[in-house]
Design a protein around this motif. Sequence first.
Motif, PDB file in Angstrom:
ATOM      1  N   SER A   1       0.827  -1.206   0.000  1.00 30.44           N
ATOM      2  CA  SER A   1       0.000   0.000   0.000  1.00 30.44           C
ATOM      3  C   SER A   1       0.861   1.257   0.000  1.00 30.44           C
ATOM      4  O   SER A   1       0.504   2.265  -0.609  1.00 30.44           O
TER       5      SER A   1
ATOM      6  N   GLY B   1     -11.711  -0.927  -5.601  1.00 31.05           N
ATOM      7  CA  GLY B   1     -12.664  -0.269  -4.718  1.00 31.05           C
ATOM      8  C   GLY B   1     -12.165  -0.071  -3.298  1.00 31.05           C
ATOM      9  O   GLY B   1     -12.965  -0.010  -2.361  1.00 31.05           O
ATOM     10  N   VAL B   2     -10.846  -0.010  -3.109  1.00 33.64           N
ATOM     11  CA  VAL B   2     -10.296   0.206  -1.769  1.00 33.64           C
ATOM     12  C   VAL B   2      -9.248   1.314  -1.835  1.00 33.64           C
ATOM     13  O   VAL B   2      -8.804   1.692  -2.909  1.00 33.64           O
ATOM     14  N   SER B   3      -8.881   1.826  -0.662  1.00 35.24           N
ATOM     15  CA  SER B   3      -7.789   2.800  -0.627  1.00 35.24           C
ATOM     16  C   SER B   3      -6.524   2.101  -0.140  1.00 35.24           C
ATOM     17  O   SER B   3      -6.592   1.054   0.514  1.00 35.24           O
TER      18      SER B   3
ATOM     19  N   LEU C   1      -6.474   1.650   3.542  1.00 35.71           N
ATOM     20  CA  LEU C   1      -7.340   0.564   4.002  1.00 35.71           C
ATOM     21  C   LEU C   1      -6.627  -0.783   3.866  1.00 35.71           C
ATOM     22  O   LEU C   1      -6.705  -1.640   4.748  1.00 35.71           O
ATOM     23  N   VAL C   2      -5.910  -0.955   2.745  1.00 37.06           N
ATOM     24  CA  VAL C   2      -5.163  -2.210   2.526  1.00 37.06           C
ATOM     25  C   VAL C   2      -4.165  -2.414   3.661  1.00 37.06           C
ATOM     26  O   VAL C   2      -4.064  -3.503   4.239  1.00 37.06           O
TER      27      VAL C   2
ATOM     28  N   VAL D   1      -6.096  -3.178   7.004  1.00 37.23           N
ATOM     29  CA  VAL D   1      -6.671  -4.525   7.016  1.00 37.23           C
ATOM     30  C   VAL D   1      -5.570  -5.570   7.172  1.00 37.23           C
ATOM     31  O   VAL D   1      -5.730  -6.568   7.887  1.00 37.23           O
ATOM     32  N   THR D   2      -4.431  -5.334   6.508  1.00 36.50           N
ATOM     33  CA  THR D   2      -3.334  -6.310   6.609  1.00 36.50           C
ATOM     34  C   THR D   2      -2.800  -6.392   8.036  1.00 36.50           C
ATOM     35  O   THR D   2      -2.533  -7.481   8.542  1.00 36.50           O
TER      36      THR D   2
ATOM     37  N   PRO E   1      -5.447   0.365  -6.311  1.00 40.78           N
ATOM     38  CA  PRO E   1      -6.394   0.223  -5.190  1.00 40.78           C
ATOM     39  C   PRO E   1      -7.808   0.672  -5.583  1.00 40.78           C
ATOM     40  O   PRO E   1      -8.786  -0.003  -5.247  1.00 40.78           O
ATOM     41  N   ASP E   2      -7.898   1.792  -6.325  1.00 44.50           N
ATOM     42  CA  ASP E   2      -9.219   2.278  -6.757  1.00 44.50           C
ATOM     43  C   ASP E   2      -9.940   1.244  -7.609  1.00 44.50           C
ATOM     44  O   ASP E   2     -11.156   1.074  -7.503  1.00 44.50           O
TER      45      ASP E   2
END
Lengths: 508, 202
Positions: free
Chosen positions: A307, A322-324, A327-328, A331-332, A318-319
């Motif tokens: 990220s 559908g994620v930023s 966020l990646v 979440v990781t 990422p877009d």
Amino acid sequence: MIDWAPLLTELLTLAVIGLSGVAGGLALGWRNPFLLAAAAVAVSGVVRVITTLAAWSFGQYSLMTEAWWVASSALAAVGVVLIALKFRKEGGVALLAFGGLALAALATKYVFAIGERHHRDSVSAVETALLLFQGELDPTVWGPEEKRGLAFPLMLALGPDGRLLSAVTPLIFLSLLLAVVWLGREMTRETVPTRWFLWSVAIVGVFSLTVPIFRVSLTYLNAHVLMALGVLLIVAGGLLANRHGRFDLPTAGLVSIGVITATTARVEGIVTVGVLLAWLASMTWLSTWRDRGFLFLPIALSGVVLSWWLGASGSEVPDSFGVSALLVAGVTIVGAALVVSPLVDRVRFLLFPLLLVGIVVLLARVLVVAEDPLAELMSQFNNVVLGYGGWGVAAASLGVSLILLGWKSRSGEYHLLATLSVTLIMTVPFAKMFEFSGLVGGFGRDGFYDSVNRMWLHTLGVVAVTMVVGFAEFLRDVAPKRQVSGRGEGTTPDYTSNRVSDAKDSVS
Amino acid sequence: MLILRAAALVVVLVGAGVVNLFLAPQLYTPRPPVFSGPDLASTWEWRGHSFGVNTWWLSENAPNATFTHVGVAVPDNAASGALPVGILLDDRPARILELDFDTSSIPVDVSRMPGVRDALFAKEVLKGNIRCQVDTFSPQDGRCDFFTAWEGSAPTGEPLELVGVLTRVGGDGDEMALIEKNLLEEVTRQPVESLTLMGVNQ
């Protein structure tokens, strides 16, 4: 006629790569000189990636190369002190081995003038290295180039002004070969006499030299071999952790270097990394907080570095999912904490098998929804069976060799390596699926230029170690019994084994 | 049994090795190493892959050159619905190196002037591929043969003025070129301004 000025500049840069890489390895607790030498280029590459991302993040594009030189020089200075005061033997042998690799790599370009396989992707790597990275431009003005990765062109860009660091490509390849020999020996040290191991290396080595894509990989300007080195370092860390039944700093360092290398070598590298991390996370002997903490590190790093790279370079990847980027990373980190926690212990042994089932199901789905399933399935047939992709008949030879080498009489570590080889081979089309929206495709097309055909190279190191171990054990069995000193145990694939060997610890 | 398996392995590996070396398609032919972007444009085997780096080579070998007739547009006299034609030099290296392109006009056409193409090609200093669109009616795959020509081995003195030229249509494939203005006028015996632009029915 040798062009001395750029050669000497490259030599100096390789010396810094070697010294800083070996120093980094020593600092991480590695003590085996051949591991230190083989992984030095990867360690240096990780320093390059991190210093670049740091420079980008602060908008200091003009400092991206200076930051690497400062960090590497500092690391090299630490290395000199460490080697002089404490690790004279390990460090000295490691530097000698790395020096041999570096001189051989330089000779391929400046003495033997071996050119590179032509390919549009290589043109992109050269453009990115010399115009974007050596030009120290804001990466967001460059446009999407994630597919071909960050780590490899960053290393190429360390060359003299306006020129590639041409020796780094063969250096990565030769480092991979040394890593194969090192890991192969680690896996057989207690069970196979040296002479049969050396014969095995010779057999696998000579056969590999007959494979066209193997020879081309020495100088091919693409990140596939770097990816293979990253994958092999992760697998090496996992195998040694499994052998010793502990996940310590040297292991976490080895796996983390592999994770960062493979994640930034190619954008779909994260898929392969994810599969290997699932294997690591499924080791049931994980019990102490120390083990869990050190395993958390590479798992968290995989998402954080990915990220960071995509965020700092203004990537649209990422877009598209559908994620930023943030966020990646988040979440990781949370996912890594969860997966190493005791909450998962009861189902830990299921993590890797479930993932394998998932991969098989997804690949089957690709075939089911394809317009022509047979054509989809057979799209790599011409490449790996008929040799159109440069593989000759290596794939068929591998399959026949696996059968003839036998299974029951092979060691547990061979079983594990063979299982990982098959897993990584399946992961290639699985990783390719992520290039397509809706998770379709993934089996590629005919010819060298198909990326799936070249992505088989990512498995090169692990498959080679598997073959080296398999042939070494087989030769030991065929040979007269007087020189047998022991034999690997275990007859079933056991990727969650808690067997702790009394073998010499060769990472730390 | 073990000996039989060993023998089978020897046969498999030797046989496969022979197939790999002598029957399987090979990937490598001897070529000089690449050290820089311009090397990619000037090394024969890379030419098919180097359509994006010709400008990089030009920036080193013709410093400060200007480029005219390198635009893409629908020809003035084309039928309605015609596709734009021209030469696409505006690649990534060109943008980074800030080359001076005049894209207000499309390339001139010398493809139907007898002997001109061969006379220009005799002065070729770089050949490869380039992105292009030649036909006003059917979309192409966007790739033409390409060469650059100027008088002498290397430009000296004033920066060169290179002109986009359509040199061949059909036959061995469409071909476009960047020709030094004086050389073009000398070979065609006409000022560039009087040469016909790429147009319909190409």
